[in-house]
Write an enzyme that holds these catalytic residues in place. Structure first.
Site, PDB file in Angstrom:
ATOM      1  CE1 TYR A   1      -4.465  -2.412   4.825  1.00  0.00           C
ATOM      2  CE2 TYR A   1      -3.306  -0.494   3.810  1.00  0.00           C
ATOM      3  CZ  TYR A   1      -4.483  -1.624   3.917  1.00  0.00           C
ATOM      4  OH  TYR A   1      -4.351  -1.756   2.536  1.00  0.00           O
TER       5      TYR A   1
ATOM      6  CB  SER B   1      -0.531   0.045   1.683  1.00  0.00           C
ATOM      7  OG  SER B   1      -1.457   1.172   1.235  1.00  0.00           O
TER       8      SER B   1
END
Length: 261
Positions: A180, A167
């Protein structure tokens, strides 16, 4: 090529990437985690439509069965379902996964580690500790256990590809992304470590892929005010997912790719 649903074709309909054609994954066994929806589902269907036998791993049987049925409607190799809750899975579950895989297929040619949860979108100061532990476990620790468990099957392949999902916040930490973001930094590190450790083994490679902003349920949860219609669908970012699983990327390992650059 075969079409399903609202006539969206899953065979590539953009300019062909070097080495990618509709049979580019023929005879490959590829396991996809988080295969019941979003990018995982799309990748599974796309891999199958390029000749792969896909193993759909997820925690909700009814959703996996729907993906299975969609693949069955195409003229593709019959897929397989592997039911596993990455938060609750224990050593026996992982052992059963590798035992079943080796019994049924003898080897594994591709592993797409796609399953992840968003966790809390809150400052570290207020981050729920239990949610932190769960998010790190699903997004990072389970990836380590899966790779470690499945290596004997991957090592039986002549040309195995392991693809981690990264990400933008796995490269630059941003406020409120908490566990995350940390898990994705960890994924990048795990991928680099494995690539180094298998540096002398040309039969297995490890890379990261960042799909970017895509029209998925997770994205909508993270950015509730964003208009999903402004984002590409998962189908539109599949080019590098296919390339990394195919022979075309054979000698590439330890790299991190962005789908939308």
């Amino acid at each position: 090529g075969p079409c399903i649903g609202n006539s969206e074709c899953y065979i590539i309909n953009y300019p062909m990437v070097s080495g990618i054609n509709k049979n580019s994954l023929a005879n490959k066994i590829i396991l996809i985690t988080g295969a019941s929806s979003g990018i995982g589902k799309t990748a599974a269907i796309r891999y199958a439509s390029h000749g792969a036998t896909v193993i759909l791993l997820g925690k909700t049987l009814s959703k996996l069965e729907k993906v299975y049925d969609e693949i069955e409607k195409l003229d593709c190799p019959t897929p397989s379902i592997s039911l596993m809750d990455l938060l609750l899975a224990d050593a026996n579950d992982y052992q059963e996964l590798i035992d079943n895989l080796l019994t049924e297929f003898n080897q594994l040619d591709g592993l797409l580690l796609n399953a992840a949860i968003l966790g809390d979108r809150s400052p570290i100061e207020q981050y729920n500790v239990q949610k932190w532990v769960e998010t790190i476990h699903i997004n990072l620790t389970s990836q380590f256990i899966l790779v470690k468990t499945l290596l004997p099957a991957l090592e039986k392949s002549d040309n195995a590809s392991v693809v981690f999902t990264s990400s933008g916040v796995g490269k630059i930490g941003k406020a409120f992304w908490g566990a995350y973001s940390v898990s994705k930094f960890g994924v990048e590190g795990l991928c680099q470590i494995l690539a180094e450790e298998f540096n002398n083994d040309n039969s297995i490679r490890f890379n990261c892929i960042n799909p970017g902003a895509v029209r998925t349920k997770m994205r909508q949860t993270a950015y509730p005010l964003e208009n999903p219609e402004d984002l590409p669908t998962p189908e539109k970012v599949m080019e590098k997912y296919l390339w990394l699983m195919s022979e075309a990327s054979k000698n590439i390992s330890g790299k991190s790719f962005d789908c939308q650059q």
